[in-house]
Design an enzyme around this catalytic site. Structure first.
Site, PDB file in Angstrom:
ATOM      1  N   VAL A 113       0.835  -1.204   0.000  1.00 39.76           N
ATOM      2  CA  VAL A 113       0.000   0.000   0.000  1.00 39.76           C
ATOM      3  C   VAL A 113       0.871   1.256   0.000  1.00 39.76           C
ATOM      4  O   VAL A 113       0.395   2.360   0.219  1.00 39.76           O
ATOM      5  CB  VAL A 113      -0.969   0.005   1.213  1.00 39.76           C
ATOM      6  CG1 VAL A 113      -2.016  -1.094   1.058  1.00 39.76           C
ATOM      7  CG2 VAL A 113      -0.214  -0.176   2.530  1.00 39.76           C
ATOM      8  N   HIS A 129      -4.406  -4.362  -2.547  1.00 39.71           N
ATOM      9  CA  HIS A 129      -4.757  -4.097  -1.143  1.00 39.71           C
ATOM     10  C   HIS A 129      -4.953  -2.606  -0.875  1.00 39.71           C
ATOM     11  O   HIS A 129      -4.950  -2.168   0.270  1.00 39.71           O
ATOM     12  CB  HIS A 129      -3.694  -4.678  -0.190  1.00 39.71           C
ATOM     13  CG  HIS A 129      -3.750  -6.178  -0.093  1.00 39.71           C
ATOM     14  ND1 HIS A 129      -2.762  -6.929   0.521  1.00 39.71           N
ATOM     15  CD2 HIS A 129      -4.675  -7.071  -0.530  1.00 39.71           C
ATOM     16  CE1 HIS A 129      -3.087  -8.220   0.450  1.00 39.71           C
ATOM     17  NE2 HIS A 129      -4.235  -8.333  -0.188  1.00 39.71           N
ATOM     18  N   CYS A 140     -20.283   8.561   2.060  1.00 44.10           N
ATOM     19  CA  CYS A 140     -20.627   8.752   0.638  1.00 44.10           C
ATOM     20  C   CYS A 140     -19.714   7.944  -0.306  1.00 44.10           C
ATOM     21  O   CYS A 140     -19.879   8.003  -1.519  1.00 44.10           O
ATOM     22  CB  CYS A 140     -20.591  10.234   0.270  1.00 44.10           C
ATOM     23  SG  CYS A 140     -18.937  10.954   0.165  1.00 44.10           S
TER      24      CYS A 140
HETATM   25  P1  OAD Z   1       5.141 -10.449   4.893  1.00 45.14           P
HETATM   26  O1  OAD Z   1       5.704  -9.605   5.996  1.00 45.14           O
HETATM   27  O2  OAD Z   1       4.182 -11.514   5.265  1.00 45.14           O
HETATM   28  O3  OAD Z   1       6.323 -11.144   4.087  1.00 45.14           O
HETATM   29  C1  OAD Z   1       7.432 -10.425   3.626  1.00 45.14           C
HETATM   30  C2  OAD Z   1       8.305 -11.380   2.851  1.00 45.14           C
HETATM   31  O4  OAD Z   1       9.379 -10.643   2.289  1.00 45.14           O
HETATM   32  C3  OAD Z   1       8.923 -12.509   3.675  1.00 45.14           C
HETATM   33  O5  OAD Z   1       8.743 -13.727   2.987  1.00 45.14           O
HETATM   34  C4  OAD Z   1      10.405 -12.130   3.753  1.00 45.14           C
HETATM   35  O6  OAD Z   1      11.257 -13.272   3.773  1.00 45.14           O
HETATM   36  C5  OAD Z   1      10.586 -11.355   2.471  1.00 45.14           C
HETATM   37  N1  OAD Z   1      11.664 -10.338   2.478  1.00 45.14           N
HETATM   38  C6  OAD Z   1      12.030  -9.509   3.487  1.00 45.14           C
HETATM   39  N2  OAD Z   1      13.011  -8.687   3.098  1.00 45.14           N
HETATM   40  C7  OAD Z   1      13.291  -8.988   1.807  1.00 45.14           C
HETATM   41  C8  OAD Z   1      14.209  -8.484   0.825  1.00 45.14           C
HETATM   42  N3  OAD Z   1      15.040  -7.482   1.111  1.00 45.14           N
HETATM   43  N4  OAD Z   1      14.207  -9.055  -0.401  1.00 45.14           N
HETATM   44  C9  OAD Z   1      13.349 -10.063  -0.698  1.00 45.14           C
HETATM   45  N5  OAD Z   1      12.463 -10.567   0.183  1.00 45.14           N
HETATM   46  C10 OAD Z   1      12.427 -10.041   1.408  1.00 45.14           C
HETATM   47  O7  OAD Z   1       4.527  -9.410   3.826  1.00 45.14           O
HETATM   48  P2  OAD Z   1       3.479  -9.712   2.657  1.00 45.14           P
HETATM   49  O8  OAD Z   1       3.697 -11.050   2.070  1.00 45.14           O
HETATM   50  O9  OAD Z   1       3.495  -8.536   1.764  1.00 45.14           O
HETATM   51  O10 OAD Z   1      -2.241  -7.339   3.977  1.00 45.14           O
HETATM   52  O11 OAD Z   1       2.122  -9.713   3.445  1.00 45.14           O
HETATM   53  C11 OAD Z   1       0.939  -9.914   2.726  1.00 45.14           C
HETATM   54  C12 OAD Z   1      -0.195  -9.113   3.316  1.00 45.14           C
HETATM   55  O12 OAD Z   1      -0.328  -9.414   4.714  1.00 45.14           O
HETATM   56  C13 OAD Z   1      -0.001  -7.618   3.299  1.00 45.14           C
HETATM   57  O13 OAD Z   1      -0.384  -7.035   2.081  1.00 45.14           O
HETATM   58  C14 OAD Z   1      -0.888  -7.155   4.402  1.00 45.14           C
HETATM   59  C15 OAD Z   1      -0.450  -8.158   5.430  1.00 45.14           C
HETATM   60  O14 OAD Z   1      -1.255  -8.378   6.485  1.00 45.14           O
HETATM   61  C16 OAD Z   1      -3.212  -6.550   4.454  1.00 45.14           C
HETATM   62  O15 OAD Z   1      -3.001  -5.641   5.246  1.00 45.14           O
HETATM   63  C17 OAD Z   1      -4.571  -6.852   3.892  1.00 45.14           C
END
Ligand code: OAD
Length: 252
Positions: A113, A129, A140
């Protein structure tokens, strides 16, 4: 930082991934919080993650907002203020580069986001998201762009004085159809599906990987460590996306 991968094996995986990407006419990408980590934004899960300091049920559900909108807005206003201090990193830039090669055959689907993909220059972006820079009126339903400007704890709509909410998707809410439909389409139609920096545990977003596989795409994953997506990936590139994605581009 050490990763349990031999340089040779990462090198071989990069070569394999580049071959897949080069052969693909249509490419779709799914990004998560990990791609913005090197810009200085916290991910959600794991040590130091956003969900460690905050209970999801208290700040990211419709019920939480009904119960205590001030608490929820404080959380989102902090995240909005944080956005003003960050910029895209080479991982975001690499995806701009791929889009330039493919034009409208490229779709970038993001769970983030933070709008950093737009800041980097990506064009065909689906923010499934929502976006912190936008607010939505609970009365509204009008959506407005507010950038990263400071908002009061309980901001109200200019038009109808209804309570505003962040225009993001909370747990237990549906994804906006205008971005979800084209995301499914892009995943199903692509030849190569790139999954970057996501734990792939949040649905329906993670289901897009399934859609891509069902549509016959090769799946390339870029992550610091193996994730829920890894078993379905044809190539797993272990390393930070800010270094791994530019390295991949170099080999195209
Ligand atoms: P997560 O915090 O669940 O996962 C982040 C991922 O990025 C992990 O698998 C890490 O290993 C990886 N990671 C961290 N640093 C990195 C780097 N420098 N290079 C490559 N990978 C790296 O975040 P999301 O998968 O985005 O939703 O989470 C999904 C959703 O859960 C979000 O959009 C949000 C959250 O709750 C809502 O708020 C609806």
């Amino acid at each position: 930082m050490h990763h349990p991968v031999e340089p040779e094996s990462l090198d071989a995986s990069l070569t394999k991934a580049a071959a897949i990407l080069r052969a693909a006419k249509r490419v779709a990408v799914l990004t998560g919080a990990g791609i913005s980590a090197e810009s200085g934004l916290a991910t959600f899960r794991g040590a130091g993650g956003l969900w460690e300091g905050h209970r999801v049920e208290e700040v990211a559900t419709p019920r939480a907002f009904q119960r205590d909108p001030t608490l929820v807005w404080r959380f989102y206003n902090l995240r909005r203020a944080n956005l003003a201090t960050v910029k895209p990193n080479p991982g975001h830039d690499a995806l701009v580069d791929i889009e330039k090669r493919l034009g409208d055959q490229f779709t970038l689907i993001t769970q983030n986001v933070d709008s950093l993909h737009y800041a980097a220059g990506s064009k065909n972006v689906l923010e499934i998201h929502g976006a912190l820079r936008r607010v939505r009126c609970t009365r509204c339903t009008r959506i407005t762009e507010r950038g990263t400007e400071a908002l009061p704890d309980l901001p109200r709509c200019d038009k109808c004085d209804g309570l505003l909410r962040p225009d993001v998707v909370w747990f237990e809410e549906e994804l906006p159809k205008d971005v979800w439909r084209p995301a499914v389409e892009a995943a199903y139609q692509c030849h190569c599906f790139l999954v970057v920096g996501t734990s792939a545990v949040v649905f329906p977003a993670a289901w897009l990987i399934e859609a891509a596989k069902n549509g016959g795409a090769k799946v390339i994953e870029v992550n610091l460590e193996r994730s829920a997506a890894s078993d379905r990936a044809d190539v797993v590139l272990l390393g930070p996306s800010g270094a791994t994605l530019p390295e991949l581009i170099k080999r195209l």
